[in-house]
Design an enzyme around this catalytic site. Structure first.
Site, PDB file in Angstrom:
ATOM      1  N   LEU A 112       0.805  -1.218   0.000  1.00 15.50           N
ATOM      2  CA  LEU A 112       0.000   0.000   0.000  1.00 15.50           C
ATOM      3  C   LEU A 112       0.840   1.271   0.000  1.00 15.50           C
ATOM      4  O   LEU A 112       0.289   2.377  -0.034  1.00 15.50           O
ATOM      5  CB  LEU A 112      -0.967  -0.013   1.193  1.00 15.50           C
ATOM      6  CG  LEU A 112      -2.011  -1.136   1.141  1.00 15.50           C
ATOM      7  CD1 LEU A 112      -2.934  -1.056   2.346  1.00 15.50           C
ATOM      8  CD2 LEU A 112      -2.816  -1.103  -0.150  1.00 15.50           C
ATOM      9  N   TYR A 129       4.373  10.352  12.185  1.00 17.28           N
ATOM     10  CA  TYR A 129       3.373   9.304  12.452  1.00 17.28           C
ATOM     11  C   TYR A 129       2.121   9.918  13.077  1.00 17.28           C
ATOM     12  O   TYR A 129       0.992   9.642  12.649  1.00 17.28           O
ATOM     13  CB  TYR A 129       3.972   8.252  13.377  1.00 17.28           C
ATOM     14  CG  TYR A 129       2.991   7.197  13.838  1.00 17.28           C
ATOM     15  CD1 TYR A 129       2.630   6.145  12.993  1.00 17.28           C
ATOM     16  CD2 TYR A 129       2.435   7.249  15.108  1.00 17.28           C
ATOM     17  CE1 TYR A 129       1.728   5.168  13.415  1.00 17.28           C
ATOM     18  CE2 TYR A 129       1.536   6.281  15.532  1.00 17.28           C
ATOM     19  CZ  TYR A 129       1.185   5.242  14.687  1.00 17.28           C
ATOM     20  OH  TYR A 129       0.292   4.285  15.109  1.00 17.28           O
ATOM     21  N   LYS A 135      -1.861  10.043  11.600  1.00 21.86           N
ATOM     22  CA  LYS A 135      -3.032   9.516  12.304  1.00 21.86           C
ATOM     23  C   LYS A 135      -4.048  10.616  12.596  1.00 21.86           C
ATOM     24  O   LYS A 135      -5.261  10.373  12.571  1.00 21.86           O
ATOM     25  CB  LYS A 135      -2.601   8.818  13.592  1.00 21.86           C
ATOM     26  CG  LYS A 135      -1.815   7.525  13.342  1.00 21.86           C
ATOM     27  CD  LYS A 135      -2.645   6.487  12.598  1.00 21.86           C
ATOM     28  CE  LYS A 135      -1.922   5.161  12.474  1.00 21.86           C
ATOM     29  NZ  LYS A 135      -2.749   4.105  11.824  1.00 21.86           N
TER      30      LYS A 135
END
Length: 247
Positions: free
Chosen positions: A60, A154, A158
């Site tokens: 992905l 990160y 999110k």
């Protein structure tokens, strides 16, 4: 009436595997995606038993892989729920990392943690609009709300996923499409255990219930959100953190 079918990305191990198994226990037929952990994916397949409904490999990080994955899974049967679980955690010092390393981390993190779920969600939404609706669940993270030093990229990925979930829950509500998220804190997975042995006592001190979440804890909440009982909760991102953080 045949069981509903769910596609779970990153289902070879950890939270994705637990969600796949819990959905199967709830009566869903479950299609699973993996990147390169073929042996682990086979183990998940065996756990699903008669509820197994397809296994698909895709990287992905490649933007073209997301729509291809959805189309391949759809060719084998209807998809009533999409679970965007696949993700990467690549901690990095924001200032001292080399420019090339920083750029590589930034692109890979956002490609897998945000762009792939967004593109899969778009494929699912187009399909659901034509077929009476459906459900999408995004595996987010506590740090998408809280932030985390050493993992700014990160956390940003999110946070983007959390707000995609909320925004599309509003935009697609009249199409009978519900979106949900879960935001785990520390979870006892192979990814979390890497280099964690020395930090475990310190980590547990921050969790009032005295333990990290298990993947099964995450699977239980995900299965509830994808059940009809949770239909009115569209747009919610549920914390799973043992009372360690509120917002």
């Amino acid at each position: 009436m045949s069981a509903k079918r769910a596609l779970v990305t990153g289902a070879s191990r950890g939270i994705g595997r637990a969600i796949a198994i819990r959905l199967a226990q709830a009566g869903w037929n479950v299609a699973i995606h993996y990147v390169n952990q073929g042996r682990d994916a086979e183990a998940t397949k065996n756990e699903l038993g008669a509820q197994f409904s397809g296994m698909y490999q895709a990287d992905l990080a490649d933007s073209s892989a997301s729509s291809k994955l959805f189309d391949e899974a759809l060719a084998d049967g209807p998809i009533h729920a999409l679970v965007n679980n696949a993700g990467v955690y690549l901690p990095q010092n924001f200032v001292t990392a080399g420019d090339a390393a920083f750029k590589a981390t930034w692109h890979k993190t956002f490609a897998i943690n945000f762009e792939a779920p967004m593109l899969l969600t778009r494929s699912a939404a187009k399909y659901y609009v034509k077929n009476g609706g459906g459900k999408i669940l995004n595996v987010c993270s506590r740090v998408g709300f809280k932030g985390e030093g050493g993992a700014a990229v990160y956390a940003a990925s999110k946070a983007a996923l959390i707000n995609l979930t909320r925004s599309l829950a509003v935009e697609l509500a009249d199409k009978n499409i519900q979106l949900y998220g879960i935001a785990p804190g520390w979870v006892d997975t192979a990814m979390a255990r890497e280099g964690m042995t020395e930090k475990l006592p310190e980590i547990l001190e921050t969790i009032p219930v005295g333990r990290m979440a298990s993947p099964a804890d995450c699977g239980a909440v995900a299965a509830f959100l994808l059940s009809e009982e949770a239909a009115y909760l569209s747009g919610e991102v549920i914390d799973i953190n043992g009372a360690s953080y509120f917002h």
